[in-house]
Scaffold this active site. Structure first.
Site, PDB file in Angstrom:
ATOM      1  N   ASP A  32      41.580  44.625  47.634  1.00 54.14           N
ATOM      2  CA  ASP A  32      40.895  44.222  48.023  1.00 54.14           C
ATOM      3  C   ASP A  32      41.731  43.606  49.191  1.00 54.14           C
ATOM      4  O   ASP A  32      42.360  43.306  48.818  1.00 54.14           O
ATOM      5  CB  ASP A  32      39.530  42.820  47.587  1.00 54.14           C
ATOM      6  N   ASN A  89      27.834  41.441  43.692  1.00 48.85           N
ATOM      7  CA  ASN A  89      27.157  41.046  44.542  1.00 48.85           C
ATOM      8  C   ASN A  89      26.423  42.429  45.202  1.00 48.85           C
ATOM      9  O   ASN A  89      26.681  43.035  45.516  1.00 48.85           O
ATOM     10  CB  ASN A  89      28.139  40.703  45.867  1.00 48.85           C
ATOM     11  N   GLY A  95      25.257  37.580  49.396  1.00 48.90           N
ATOM     12  CA  GLY A  95      26.826  38.077  49.257  1.00 48.90           C
ATOM     13  C   GLY A  95      27.897  39.617  50.041  1.00 48.90           C
ATOM     14  O   GLY A  95      28.549  39.597  49.866  1.00 48.90           O
ATOM     15  N   GLN A  96      26.786  40.424  49.277  1.00 55.88           N
ATOM     16  CA  GLN A  96      27.484  41.766  49.596  1.00 55.88           C
ATOM     17  C   GLN A  96      27.416  41.761  51.019  1.00 55.88           C
ATOM     18  O   GLN A  96      26.601  42.145  51.696  1.00 55.88           O
ATOM     19  CB  GLN A  96      26.422  42.460  48.558  1.00 55.88           C
ATOM     20  N   HIS A 102      30.315  48.491  44.441  1.00 53.08           N
ATOM     21  CA  HIS A 102      31.624  47.450  43.978  1.00 53.08           C
ATOM     22  C   HIS A 102      31.370  46.829  43.050  1.00 53.08           C
ATOM     23  O   HIS A 102      31.093  45.735  43.587  1.00 53.08           O
ATOM     24  CB  HIS A 102      32.774  47.725  45.463  1.00 53.08           C
ATOM     25  N   HIS A 104      33.925  43.739  41.928  1.00 51.60           N
ATOM     26  CA  HIS A 104      35.590  42.983  42.043  1.00 51.60           C
ATOM     27  C   HIS A 104      35.546  42.470  40.777  1.00 51.60           C
ATOM     28  O   HIS A 104      35.350  42.039  40.190  1.00 51.60           O
ATOM     29  CB  HIS A 104      34.735  41.686  42.796  1.00 51.60           C
TER      30      HIS A 104
HETATM   31  P1  5GP Z   1      30.899  42.473  49.392  1.00 52.83           P
HETATM   32  O1  5GP Z   1      31.379  40.884  50.102  1.00 52.83           O
HETATM   33  O2  5GP Z   1      30.017  43.716  49.506  1.00 52.83           O
HETATM   34  O3  5GP Z   1      30.710  42.014  47.849  1.00 52.83           O
HETATM   35  O4  5GP Z   1      32.327  42.915  49.496  1.00 52.83           O
HETATM   36  C1  5GP Z   1      34.068  43.676  50.224  1.00 52.83           C
HETATM   37  C2  5GP Z   1      34.675  42.896  50.186  1.00 52.83           C
HETATM   38  O5  5GP Z   1      35.280  44.250  50.825  1.00 52.83           O
HETATM   39  C3  5GP Z   1      35.184  41.793  50.585  1.00 52.83           C
HETATM   40  O6  5GP Z   1      35.698  40.921  49.723  1.00 52.83           O
HETATM   41  C4  5GP Z   1      35.970  42.714  51.732  1.00 52.83           C
HETATM   42  O7  5GP Z   1      37.114  41.505  51.860  1.00 52.83           O
HETATM   43  C5  5GP Z   1      36.670  44.118  50.687  1.00 52.83           C
HETATM   44  N1  5GP Z   1      36.812  44.631  52.278  1.00 52.83           N
HETATM   45  C6  5GP Z   1      36.417  44.896  53.238  1.00 52.83           C
HETATM   46  N2  5GP Z   1      37.371  45.622  54.097  1.00 52.83           N
HETATM   47  C7  5GP Z   1      37.760  46.200  53.385  1.00 52.83           C
HETATM   48  C8  5GP Z   1      38.571  47.053  53.542  1.00 52.83           C
HETATM   49  O8  5GP Z   1      38.893  47.705  54.696  1.00 52.83           O
HETATM   50  N3  5GP Z   1      39.570  47.738  52.708  1.00 52.83           N
HETATM   51  C9  5GP Z   1      39.910  46.964  51.443  1.00 52.83           C
HETATM   52  N4  5GP Z   1      40.408  47.496  50.396  1.00 52.83           N
HETATM   53  N5  5GP Z   1      38.860  46.589  51.216  1.00 52.83           N
HETATM   54  C10 5GP Z   1      37.961  45.642  52.182  1.00 52.83           C
END
Ligand code: 5GP
Ligand code: ZN
Length: 116
Positions: A32, A89, A95-96, A102, A104
């Site tokens: 991340d 999420n 919080g998605q 994906h 985490h």
């Molecule tokens: P969500 O909030 O959708 O559960 O998680 C999205 C995750 O993607 C976040 O933890 C954020 O830090 C990560 N993320 C967003 N943009 C990028 C990126 O360009 N590269 C990587 N490796 N992670 C990213």
């Protein structure tokens, strides 16, 4: 199966760099960019599914592959003994922010419950 404007599809395509830590035929895992724990790895199916609900409905064992890849990452990161958390999420209310499913994989520090 990919979407041109999807960030994680672009990582799968190699158009955006990522620190890849694990790969199988159908899954990819990378660090991340904004880690919330010493181990914070995102595990995705290479094919585009918007969220965990869509992945669960993909009737071909893909969810199984993602789940197993997440555990392989935890083993590789050395957090199985100390404990790790696997979080999907699902939906903006949870919080998605990236709408390519994906998981985490979080570990390497004490994790409190309930999450925020
Ligand atoms: P969500 O909030 O959708 O559960 O998680 C999205 C995750 O993607 C976040 O933890 C954020 O830090 C990560 N993320 C967003 N943009 C990028 C990126 O360009 N590269 C990587 N490796 N992670 C990213
Ligand atoms: Zn995608």
């Amino acid at each position: 199966m990919s979407e041109a404007d999807c960030l994680f599809c672009r990582i799968v395509a190699g158009e955006i760099p990522a620190k890849i830590v694990h790969e199988t035929e159908r899954t990819l895992a990378f660090r991340d960019v904004n880690p919330q724990a010493p181990t914070h790895v995102l595990v995705i199916p290479k094919d585009h599914y918007p969220n965990a609900a869509a992945l669960a409905a993909a009737d071909d064992g893909l969810a199984d592959d993602v789940f197993k890849a997440a555990h392989a990452v935890a083993e590789q990161e050395g957090v199985v003994e100390s404990g790790y958390r696997l979080v999907f999420n699902t939906g903006p209310g949870a919080g998605q922010t990236v709408f390519h499913v994906h998981g985490h994989v979080l570990g390497g520090r004490g994790l409190t419950w309930p999450p925020g």
